[in-house]
Enzyme design. Structure first.
Site, mmCIF file in Angstrom:
data_model
loop_
_atom_site.group_PDB
_atom_site.id
_atom_site.type_symbol
_atom_site.label_atom_id
_atom_site.label_comp_id
_atom_site.label_asym_id
_atom_site.label_seq_id
_atom_site.Cartn_x
_atom_site.Cartn_y
_atom_site.Cartn_z
ATOM 1 N N ASP A 202 -32.641 50.346 -3.723
ATOM 2 C CA ASP A 202 -31.342 50.924 -3.412
ATOM 3 C C ASP A 202 -31.538 52.436 -3.331
ATOM 4 O O ASP A 202 -31.900 53.086 -4.322
ATOM 5 C CB ASP A 202 -30.311 50.554 -4.485
ATOM 6 C CG ASP A 202 -28.905 50.960 -4.066
ATOM 7 O OD1 ASP A 202 -28.766 52.002 -3.383
ATOM 8 O OD2 ASP A 202 -27.939 50.247 -4.423
ATOM 9 N N TYR A 227 -22.336 57.686 2.969
ATOM 10 C CA TYR A 227 -21.206 58.589 2.659
ATOM 11 C C TYR A 227 -21.506 59.548 1.520
ATOM 12 O O TYR A 227 -20.723 60.443 1.255
ATOM 13 C CB TYR A 227 -19.929 57.790 2.350
ATOM 14 C CG TYR A 227 -20.076 56.710 1.298
ATOM 15 C CD1 TYR A 227 -20.100 57.030 -0.044
ATOM 16 C CD2 TYR A 227 -20.179 55.372 1.671
ATOM 17 C CE1 TYR A 227 -20.244 56.036 -1.002
ATOM 18 C CE2 TYR A 227 -20.318 54.376 0.723
ATOM 19 C CZ TYR A 227 -20.351 54.715 -0.615
ATOM 20 O OH TYR A 227 -20.499 53.734 -1.552
ATOM 21 N N LYS A 228 -22.645 59.360 0.835
ATOM 22 C CA LYS A 228 -22.992 60.268 -0.261
ATOM 23 C C LYS A 228 -23.692 61.497 0.330
ATOM 24 O O LYS A 228 -23.059 62.262 1.046
ATOM 25 C CB LYS A 228 -23.822 59.527 -1.301
ATOM 26 C CG LYS A 228 -22.972 58.465 -2.023
ATOM 27 C CD LYS A 228 -23.740 57.589 -2.975
ATOM 28 C CE LYS A 228 -22.790 56.615 -3.663
ATOM 29 N NZ LYS A 228 -23.466 55.458 -4.225
ATOM 30 N N ARG A 375 -21.459 64.629 -14.166
ATOM 31 C CA ARG A 375 -22.482 64.439 -13.139
ATOM 32 C C ARG A 375 -22.334 65.504 -12.064
ATOM 33 O O ARG A 375 -21.237 65.731 -11.554
ATOM 34 C CB ARG A 375 -22.241 63.070 -12.479
ATOM 35 C CG ARG A 375 -23.378 62.139 -12.538
ATOM 36 C CD ARG A 375 -23.072 60.787 -11.940
ATOM 37 N NE ARG A 375 -22.145 60.715 -10.829
ATOM 38 C CZ ARG A 375 -22.194 59.806 -9.860
ATOM 39 N NH1 ARG A 375 -23.164 58.914 -9.847
ATOM 40 N NH2 ARG A 375 -21.290 59.760 -8.908
HETATM 41 C C1 LIG Z 1 -22.619 54.262 -4.469
HETATM 42 C C2 LIG Z 1 -23.541 53.115 -4.738
HETATM 43 C C3 LIG Z 1 -23.305 51.868 -4.165
HETATM 44 C C4 LIG Z 1 -22.043 51.661 -3.378
HETATM 45 O O1 LIG Z 1 -22.009 50.484 -2.679
HETATM 46 P P1 LIG Z 1 -20.824 50.274 -1.626
HETATM 47 O O2 LIG Z 1 -21.023 48.913 -1.130
HETATM 48 O O3 LIG Z 1 -20.960 51.333 -0.586
HETATM 49 O O4 LIG Z 1 -19.526 50.445 -2.361
HETATM 50 C C5 LIG Z 1 -24.251 50.879 -4.361
HETATM 51 N N1 LIG Z 1 -25.350 51.095 -5.109
HETATM 52 C C6 LIG Z 1 -25.585 52.294 -5.701
HETATM 53 C C7 LIG Z 1 -26.811 52.511 -6.509
HETATM 54 C C8 LIG Z 1 -24.675 53.329 -5.538
HETATM 55 O O5 LIG Z 1 -24.874 54.490 -6.124
#
Ligand SMILES: *Cc1c(COP(=O)(O)O)cnc(C)c1O
Length: 416
Positions: A202, A227-228, A375
């Site tokens: 991930d 989006y991050k 954070r």
């Molecule tokens: C932000 C985040 C997600 C978000 O998943 P979405 O399906 O976009 O809501 C998943 N895994 C990690 C490690 C994250 O930080």
């Protein structure tokens, strides 16, 4: 410049401004629409819009209005996801055919982890870490259900001790969302491969922030958010990375028509598109995808190794200033070794929630993770050294004056 107790700490802002001005990555900031009075340290949650975003949305609106369904051809919506994947690939150190931009990270993780389990049918275990992001943990329990495996969850620092010959898949976050700890991806991959397992990464807190080096890692499968740190916009689609060595064999459980080799042939049987594109499923969210396209245009020509170096500098500077000026009032929980952390620093404080609300009120935007973490994400494509100083200055002021004791900061909001 801000509504700060400006300069209450002895920080030499002139030197910092000069450092920002001399930084070859400094000009990138102008590609994003960040209000002048905002210290944006929340790239790990939601990045700011690309400056070009409103014009692009207006253009898509015109295509939709004028051409209606013909916009799929005239405005290129039908192969937009392919073009966007091509733009994302260099930030991953991957080839364009190894990347698909589609769905949410949650759905993509299900797809990728289930596909990986199918590639190791004689093995029974999906290995993850106790502190993995909740959606990842939930999804993996579902993957175990449908693949006949079970989840083994272990402490992050003991992960490699648990990679044995029953592990089909190691499914973990490259950078931990709470602590900012970064795995050595090449080492984890090599250890998993030595035991015959695959790794699903991930990359939610990695891409656009640190050096993702897909080919050098020898990586198998990955997923992540746009989006991050990539600034794609709220709820913008995520991505799947599929290493070319698996491209013949990896098959996702959700087989959609947009993952078909020829969707518009309306074939009654599914045959996979080449490479990662088979992980796409339904009609793409065009209005979100154009946000990702504009955002990635802002990263055109940007070397992910240079992003990593800048993130290291900014986080080093933040940790140093916290050490110098916060007098043990917070604990730095993020690793001090640059190679072992992402573009993030987390500080432990027993009243983290109201402290963060007080900071946000003072235009320093970070976030909070329960129970006690502040954070701060240092998106290397937009954060400046002067922002680092302003953040520490404001935090010192909040802690010194007890501003976080104001009862209005105790009200819990749903997000941050
Ligand atoms: C932000 C985040 C997600 C978000 O998943 P979405 O399906 O976009 O809501 C998943 N895994 C990690 C490690 C994250 O930080």
């Amino acid at each position: 410049m801000l509504g700060l107790p400006a300069g209450s700490l002895p920080i030499d802002r002139e030197t910092l401004r000069a450092r920002d001005a001399a930084d070859p990555m400094g000009p990138l900031r102008a590609r994003w629409d960040v209000p002048d009075d905002l210290v944006h340290l929340d790239g790990n949650s939601l990045g700011p819009p690309a400056r070009t975003w409103p014009d692009r949305i207006a253009r898509e609106h015109r295509a939709w209005r004028n051409d209606q369904v013909g916009g799929w051809n005239s405005a290129g919506w039908v192969d937009l996801a392919t073009r966007v994947a091509g733009r994302l690939a260099p930030l991953l150190g991957a080839s364009p055919d190894e990347v698909a931009v589609t769905d949410s990270t949650t759905v993509n993780l299900f797809q990728a982890a289930a596909a990986a389990c199918r590639l190791r049918p004689d093995r029974r275990v999906v290995l993850t870490e106790d502190g993995n992001f909740p959606t990842d943990r939930y999804v993996l329990s579902g993957v175990a259900d449908v693949t006949g495996t079970r989840v083994r969850s272990v402490a992050r620092d003991r992960l490699l001790d648990h990679v044995d010959d029953d592990v089909a898949v190691v499914a973990i976050s490259h950078v931990d969302y709470r602590t900012g700890h970064r795995h050595d991806a090449a080492a984890v991959t090599a250890a998993a491969h030595a035991a015959g397992a695959l790794v699903v990464w991930d990359l939610a807190h990695s891409t656009g922030a640190v050096h993702v080096d897909w080919h050098a890692w020898g990586a198998d499968l990955g997923v992540g958010c746009t989006y991050k740190y990539l600034n794609g916009g709220p709820g913008a689609p995520g991505y799947v990375v599929l290493g070319r060595h698996l491209a013949q064999d990896a098959v996702p459980p959700i087989r959609g028509w947009f993952g078909h080799a020829t969707p518009f042939a309306f074939d009654p049987e599914w045959s996979p598109a080449d490479g990662a594109a088979r992980f796409r499923n339904g009609t793409p969210p065009v209005l979100s995808l154009v946000g990702v396209d504009e955002a990635l245009a802002g990263f055109d020509g940007v070397d992910p190794a240079a992003l990593d170096a800048r993130a290291a500098e900014l986080t080093d500077a933040f940790i140093d200033l916290c050490d110098q000026h916060l007098d043990g009032q917070v604990e730095v929980v993020t690793p001090r070794d640059r190679a072992r952390r992402g573009a993030q620093v987390s500080l432990r404080h027993p009243e983290a929630y109201p402290v963060m609300q007080a900071l946000i009120d003072r235009r320093v935007l970070g976030d909070h993770r329960p129970p006690d973490l502040l954070r701060f994400g240092f998106a290397p494509a937009l954060v400046r050294h002067v922002d680092v100083a302003d953040a520490v200055d404001t935090l010192a002021d909040v802690l010194r004056t007890g501003a976080h004791g104001d009862p209005r900061y105790a009200d819990r909001k749903t997000v941050i």
